[in-house]
Scaffold this active site. Structure first.
Site, PDB file in Angstrom:
ATOM      1  N   ASN A  15      -0.492   1.891  -6.495  1.00 27.04           N
ATOM      2  CA  ASN A  15       0.378   3.050  -6.743  1.00 27.04           C
ATOM      3  C   ASN A  15       1.091   2.902  -8.086  1.00 27.04           C
ATOM      4  O   ASN A  15       1.233   3.868  -8.834  1.00 27.04           O
ATOM      5  CB  ASN A  15       1.403   3.202  -5.623  1.00 27.04           C
ATOM      6  CG  ASN A  15       0.875   4.049  -4.473  1.00 27.04           C
ATOM      7  OD1 ASN A  15       0.664   5.246  -4.628  1.00 27.04           O
ATOM      8  ND2 ASN A  15       0.633   3.440  -3.339  1.00 27.04           N
ATOM      9  N   ARG A  88      10.328  -4.579   2.186  1.00 24.69           N
ATOM     10  CA  ARG A  88      11.643  -5.088   2.597  1.00 24.69           C
ATOM     11  C   ARG A  88      12.635  -3.930   2.728  1.00 24.69           C
ATOM     12  O   ARG A  88      12.461  -2.871   2.142  1.00 24.69           O
ATOM     13  CB  ARG A  88      12.171  -6.058   1.533  1.00 24.69           C
ATOM     14  CG  ARG A  88      11.307  -7.274   1.332  1.00 24.69           C
ATOM     15  CD  ARG A  88      11.597  -8.349   2.330  1.00 24.69           C
ATOM     16  NE  ARG A  88      10.804  -9.553   2.061  1.00 24.69           N
ATOM     17  CZ  ARG A  88      10.974 -10.703   2.719  1.00 24.69           C
ATOM     18  NH1 ARG A  88      11.920 -10.813   3.626  1.00 24.69           N
ATOM     19  NH2 ARG A  88      10.214 -11.750   2.449  1.00 24.69           N
ATOM     20  N   HIS A 106       4.986   7.344   1.758  1.00 24.77           N
ATOM     21  CA  HIS A 106       4.604   6.829   3.072  1.00 24.77           C
ATOM     22  C   HIS A 106       3.199   7.326   3.394  1.00 24.77           C
ATOM     23  O   HIS A 106       2.911   8.525   3.209  1.00 24.77           O
ATOM     24  CB  HIS A 106       5.600   7.300   4.136  1.00 24.77           C
ATOM     25  CG  HIS A 106       5.332   6.733   5.498  1.00 24.77           C
ATOM     26  ND1 HIS A 106       5.594   5.420   5.821  1.00 24.77           N
ATOM     27  CD2 HIS A 106       4.791   7.301   6.604  1.00 24.77           C
ATOM     28  CE1 HIS A 106       5.223   5.210   7.074  1.00 24.77           C
ATOM     29  NE2 HIS A 106       4.742   6.326   7.570  1.00 24.77           N
ATOM     30  N   ASP A 147      12.089   4.996   6.301  1.00 27.01           N
ATOM     31  CA  ASP A 147      11.100   6.094   6.408  1.00 27.01           C
ATOM     32  C   ASP A 147      11.738   7.424   6.798  1.00 27.01           C
ATOM     33  O   ASP A 147      11.095   8.269   7.424  1.00 27.01           O
ATOM     34  CB  ASP A 147      10.028   5.751   7.464  1.00 27.01           C
ATOM     35  CG  ASP A 147       9.046   4.748   6.908  1.00 27.01           C
ATOM     36  OD1 ASP A 147       8.312   4.152   7.704  1.00 27.01           O
ATOM     37  OD2 ASP A 147       9.039   4.564   5.684  1.00 27.01           O
ATOM     38  N   GLU A 176      -2.460   9.160  -2.070  1.00 24.74           N
ATOM     39  CA  GLU A 176      -1.167   8.680  -2.600  1.00 24.74           C
ATOM     40  C   GLU A 176      -1.204   8.636  -4.127  1.00 24.74           C
ATOM     41  O   GLU A 176      -0.265   9.059  -4.810  1.00 24.74           O
ATOM     42  CB  GLU A 176      -0.862   7.276  -2.077  1.00 24.74           C
ATOM     43  CG  GLU A 176      -0.517   7.181  -0.618  1.00 24.74           C
ATOM     44  CD  GLU A 176      -0.260   5.748  -0.200  1.00 24.74           C
ATOM     45  OE1 GLU A 176       0.491   5.039  -0.885  1.00 24.74           O
ATOM     46  OE2 GLU A 176      -0.803   5.351   0.851  1.00 24.74           O
TER      47      GLU A 176
END
Ligand code: GRF
Length: 234
Positions: A15, A88, A106, A147, A176
Protein backbone atom coordinates in the site's frame (compact mmCIF):
# COMPACT_ATOMS: atom_id res chain seq x y z
CA UNK A 1 1.83 23.82 1.21
CA UNK A 2 2.77 20.22 0.59
CA UNK A 3 1.15 17.99 3.16
CA UNK A 4 3.73 15.79 4.89
CA UNK A 5 2.30 12.27 5.16
CA UNK A 6 3.49 9.58 7.57
CA UNK A 7 2.72 5.99 6.56
CA UNK A 8 2.57 3.44 9.38
CA UNK A 9 2.87 -0.18 8.28
CA UNK A 10 3.68 -3.54 9.83
CA UNK A 11 4.13 -5.53 6.63
CA UNK A 12 5.60 -5.53 3.16
CA UNK A 13 4.35 -2.06 2.29
CA UNK A 14 2.52 -2.68 -0.99
CA UNK A 15 0.00 0.00 0.00
CA UNK A 16 2.90 2.34 0.76
CA UNK A 17 4.30 1.58 -2.69
CA UNK A 18 0.94 2.36 -4.32
CA UNK A 19 0.81 5.68 -2.44
CA UNK A 20 4.37 6.60 -3.44
CA UNK A 21 3.67 5.81 -7.10
CA UNK A 22 0.36 7.72 -7.04
CA UNK A 23 2.04 10.84 -5.62
CA UNK A 24 4.89 10.44 -8.14
CA UNK A 25 2.38 10.33 -11.00
CA UNK A 26 0.76 13.56 -9.77
CA UNK A 27 4.17 15.21 -9.89
CA UNK A 28 4.90 18.61 -8.34
CA UNK A 29 1.14 19.33 -8.23
CA UNK A 30 0.57 16.45 -5.81
CA UNK A 31 0.36 18.75 -2.79
CA UNK A 32 1.36 15.80 -0.63
CA UNK A 33 4.42 13.65 -0.11
CA UNK A 34 5.46 10.77 2.11
CA UNK A 35 7.76 12.35 4.70
CA UNK A 36 8.08 9.40 7.09
CA UNK A 37 7.53 5.65 7.15
CA UNK A 38 7.29 3.99 10.55
CA UNK A 39 6.79 0.41 11.63
CA UNK A 40 6.51 -1.60 14.80
CA UNK A 41 8.62 -4.26 13.06
CA UNK A 42 12.30 -3.45 12.39
CA UNK A 43 12.33 -5.91 9.48
CA UNK A 44 9.15 -4.62 7.82
CA UNK A 45 9.43 -4.42 4.05
CA UNK A 46 7.76 -1.01 4.25
CA UNK A 47 10.90 0.37 5.95
CA UNK A 48 13.07 -1.02 3.16
CA UNK A 49 10.85 0.66 0.55
CA UNK A 50 11.29 3.97 2.39
CA UNK A 51 15.06 3.62 2.64
CA UNK A 52 15.22 2.86 -1.09
CA UNK A 53 13.78 6.36 -1.65
CA UNK A 54 15.78 8.09 1.12
CA UNK A 55 12.55 8.64 3.06
CA UNK A 56 13.07 8.64 6.85
CA UNK A 57 12.28 5.13 8.09
CA UNK A 58 11.69 4.72 11.82
CA UNK A 59 11.29 1.54 13.86
CA UNK A 60 8.68 2.24 16.52
CA UNK A 61 9.98 0.21 19.43
CA UNK A 62 7.67 -0.38 22.41
CA UNK A 63 8.41 3.02 23.85
CA UNK A 64 8.07 4.96 20.61
CA UNK A 65 4.80 3.29 19.59
CA UNK A 66 3.26 4.38 22.84
CA UNK A 67 3.00 7.82 24.33
CA UNK A 68 6.00 9.15 22.42
CA UNK A 69 4.61 8.25 19.00
CA UNK A 70 3.11 11.71 18.76
CA UNK A 71 6.53 13.22 19.44
CA UNK A 72 8.10 11.11 16.67
CA UNK A 73 5.42 12.28 14.23
CA UNK A 74 5.74 15.91 15.35
CA UNK A 75 9.53 15.76 15.02
CA UNK A 76 9.04 14.88 11.34
CA UNK A 77 6.51 17.66 10.80
CA UNK A 78 3.76 15.21 9.92
CA UNK A 79 0.42 16.69 8.84
CA UNK A 80 -1.38 13.46 7.86
CA UNK A 81 -1.08 9.90 9.16
CA UNK A 82 -1.94 6.93 6.91
CA UNK A 83 -2.23 3.51 8.52
CA UNK A 84 -1.45 0.85 5.91
CA UNK A 85 -1.54 -2.57 7.46
CA UNK A 86 -0.39 -1.21 10.81
CA UNK A 87 -1.32 -3.93 13.31
CA UNK A 88 -0.73 -2.13 16.59
CA UNK A 89 -3.16 0.05 18.53
CA UNK A 90 -2.62 3.75 17.82
CA UNK A 91 -2.40 5.71 21.08
CA UNK A 92 -5.19 8.23 21.78
CA UNK A 93 -2.56 11.00 21.92
CA UNK A 94 -2.11 10.43 18.18
CA UNK A 95 -5.75 9.85 17.16
CA UNK A 96 -6.77 13.00 19.05
CA UNK A 97 -3.92 15.19 17.77
CA UNK A 98 -4.47 14.12 14.13
CA UNK A 99 -8.26 13.68 14.29
CA UNK A 100 -9.56 14.29 10.78
CA UNK A 101 -6.06 13.78 9.39
CA UNK A 102 -5.47 10.14 10.31
CA UNK A 103 -6.89 7.48 7.98
CA UNK A 104 -6.85 3.72 7.57
CA UNK A 105 -7.58 1.18 4.87
CA UNK A 106 -9.50 -1.95 5.87
CA UNK A 107 -9.76 -5.00 3.57
CA UNK A 108 -13.55 -5.38 3.97
CA UNK A 109 -16.73 -3.28 3.79
CA UNK A 110 -16.94 -1.76 7.28
CA UNK A 111 -18.70 -2.05 9.62
CA UNK A 112 -18.74 -5.71 8.60
CA UNK A 113 -15.77 -7.97 9.31
CA UNK A 114 -14.02 -5.56 11.65
CA UNK A 115 -12.63 -5.30 15.11
CA UNK A 116 -9.77 -6.79 17.08
CA UNK A 117 -8.15 -9.75 15.39
CA UNK A 118 -9.81 -9.05 12.04
CA UNK A 119 -6.77 -8.50 9.84
CA UNK A 120 -4.87 -10.28 7.08
CA UNK A 121 -6.25 -13.61 5.85
CA UNK A 122 -8.58 -13.86 8.85
CA UNK A 123 -10.79 -11.16 7.34
CA UNK A 124 -11.06 -12.94 4.00
CA UNK A 125 -11.64 -16.35 5.59
CA UNK A 126 -14.44 -14.84 7.67
CA UNK A 127 -15.95 -13.35 4.49
CA UNK A 128 -15.85 -16.74 2.76
CA UNK A 129 -17.19 -18.56 5.83
CA UNK A 130 -20.07 -16.07 6.01
CA UNK A 131 -21.00 -16.89 2.43
CA UNK A 132 -21.24 -13.24 1.37
CA UNK A 133 -20.99 -12.56 -2.35
CA UNK A 134 -19.49 -9.10 -2.10
CA UNK A 135 -16.66 -7.88 0.06
CA UNK A 136 -14.53 -4.83 -0.59
CA UNK A 137 -12.24 -2.12 0.67
CA UNK A 138 -12.95 0.70 3.10
CA UNK A 139 -10.95 3.88 3.65
CA UNK A 140 -12.01 5.61 6.84
CA UNK A 141 -10.99 8.26 9.33
CA UNK A 142 -9.44 6.75 12.45
CA UNK A 143 -10.83 7.44 15.88
CA UNK A 144 -10.09 5.86 19.21
CA UNK A 145 -11.94 2.63 18.45
CA UNK A 146 -10.41 -0.07 16.27
CA UNK A 147 -11.71 -0.20 12.65
CA UNK A 148 -14.35 2.38 13.36
CA UNK A 149 -14.48 6.01 12.25
CA UNK A 150 -16.35 7.85 9.48
CA UNK A 151 -16.10 6.18 6.09
CA UNK A 152 -14.40 8.13 3.31
CA UNK A 153 -14.61 5.70 0.40
CA UNK A 154 -15.56 2.11 -0.32
CA UNK A 155 -15.23 -0.12 -3.36
CA UNK A 156 -16.90 -3.52 -3.72
CA UNK A 157 -14.98 -6.67 -4.62
CA UNK A 158 -16.83 -9.80 -5.76
CA UNK A 159 -16.36 -13.06 -3.83
CA UNK A 160 -16.21 -15.97 -6.26
CA UNK A 161 -17.37 -19.48 -5.37
CA UNK A 162 -13.89 -20.82 -6.11
CA UNK A 163 -12.17 -18.25 -3.93
CA UNK A 164 -9.82 -19.18 -1.15
CA UNK A 165 -8.79 -16.65 1.49
CA UNK A 166 -5.54 -16.21 -0.44
CA UNK A 167 -7.17 -15.60 -3.85
CA UNK A 168 -9.66 -13.19 -2.31
CA UNK A 169 -6.87 -11.40 -0.43
CA UNK A 170 -5.05 -10.82 -3.71
CA UNK A 171 -8.14 -9.31 -5.36
CA UNK A 172 -8.93 -7.11 -2.35
CA UNK A 173 -5.32 -5.94 -2.00
CA UNK A 174 -5.27 -4.90 -5.67
CA UNK A 175 -8.39 -2.85 -4.99
CA UNK A 176 -6.77 -1.27 -1.94
CA UNK A 177 -3.92 -0.14 -4.16
CA UNK A 178 -6.44 1.56 -6.45
CA UNK A 179 -8.64 3.14 -3.79
CA UNK A 180 -6.35 4.16 -0.93
CA UNK A 181 -4.00 6.56 -2.73
CA UNK A 182 -6.73 8.85 -4.15
CA UNK A 183 -8.66 8.76 -0.89
CA UNK A 184 -5.53 9.61 1.12
CA UNK A 185 -4.62 12.35 -1.36
CA UNK A 186 -8.09 13.88 -1.00
CA UNK A 187 -7.68 14.04 2.79
CA UNK A 188 -4.10 15.30 2.59
CA UNK A 189 -5.06 18.15 0.26
CA UNK A 190 -8.21 19.04 2.18
CA UNK A 191 -10.58 18.00 -0.61
CA UNK A 192 -12.17 15.67 1.92
CA UNK A 193 -12.49 16.67 5.56
CA UNK A 194 -14.08 15.42 8.76
CA UNK A 195 -16.86 17.78 9.80
CA UNK A 196 -17.31 18.86 13.40
CA UNK A 197 -20.47 16.71 13.45
CA UNK A 198 -18.37 13.65 12.61
CA UNK A 199 -19.61 13.45 9.03
CA UNK A 200 -17.30 13.25 6.03
CA UNK A 201 -17.37 16.39 3.89
CA UNK A 202 -16.33 16.75 0.26
CA UNK A 203 -16.36 13.23 -1.09
CA UNK A 204 -16.27 14.27 -4.70
CA UNK A 205 -16.52 12.40 -7.95
CA UNK A 206 -12.74 12.12 -7.86
CA UNK A 207 -13.18 9.46 -5.21
CA UNK A 208 -14.59 6.16 -6.45
CA UNK A 209 -17.19 4.92 -4.01
CA UNK A 210 -19.78 2.24 -3.71
CA UNK A 211 -22.63 4.42 -4.97
CA UNK A 212 -20.82 5.56 -8.09
CA UNK A 213 -19.72 2.01 -8.74
CA UNK A 214 -23.25 0.64 -8.31
CA UNK A 215 -24.76 3.33 -10.56
CA UNK A 216 -22.15 3.08 -13.26
CA UNK A 217 -21.76 -0.67 -13.18
CA UNK A 218 -25.32 -1.82 -12.59
CA UNK A 219 -24.56 -4.64 -14.99
CA UNK A 220 -21.48 -5.43 -12.91
CA UNK A 221 -22.08 -9.16 -12.78
CA UNK A 222 -21.36 -9.85 -16.48
CA UNK A 223 -18.45 -7.44 -16.29
CA UNK A 224 -16.72 -8.94 -13.26
CA UNK A 225 -14.14 -10.63 -15.44
CA UNK A 226 -13.57 -7.32 -17.25
CA UNK A 227 -13.43 -5.29 -14.05
CA UNK A 228 -11.28 -7.77 -12.20
CA UNK A 229 -9.16 -9.51 -14.83
CA UNK A 230 -7.99 -12.88 -13.66
CA UNK A 231 -10.82 -13.08 -11.15
CA UNK A 232 -12.12 -16.18 -12.88
CA UNK A 233 -8.89 -17.96 -11.98
CA UNK A 234 -7.55 -18.56 -8.54
C1 GRF B 1 -2.83 -6.32 3.85
O1 GRF B 1 -3.42 -7.45 4.45
C2 GRF B 1 -3.90 -5.30 3.54
O2 GRF B 1 -5.14 -5.93 3.23
C3 GRF B 1 -4.02 -4.51 4.78
O3 GRF B 1 -2.70 -4.47 5.30
C4 GRF B 1 -1.98 -5.63 4.89
C5 GRF B 1 -0.59 -5.27 4.51
O4 GRF B 1 -0.49 -4.79 3.26
N1 GRF B 1 -4.52 -3.18 4.55
P1 GRF B 1 0.86 -4.04 2.74
O5 GRF B 1 1.89 -4.05 3.85
O6 GRF B 1 0.44 -2.68 2.36
O7 GRF B 1 1.32 -4.87 1.57
Amino acid sequence: MTARVAVLASGGGSNLQAILEYFDALGPRAGASVALVASDRPSAGALDRARARAIPAVHLDAERRGDTMAEVLEAHGVHVVALAGYLRFVPPAVTRRWLGKIVNVHPALLPAFAGAGMYGLRVHQAVIDAGVRVTGVTVHFVDEEYDRGPIIAQWPVPVLPVDTAESLARRVLATEHALYPPALHAVATGAVTLGTDGRVVGVSDALPDCTRFALSHSDAAPRVAELFPGSHTV
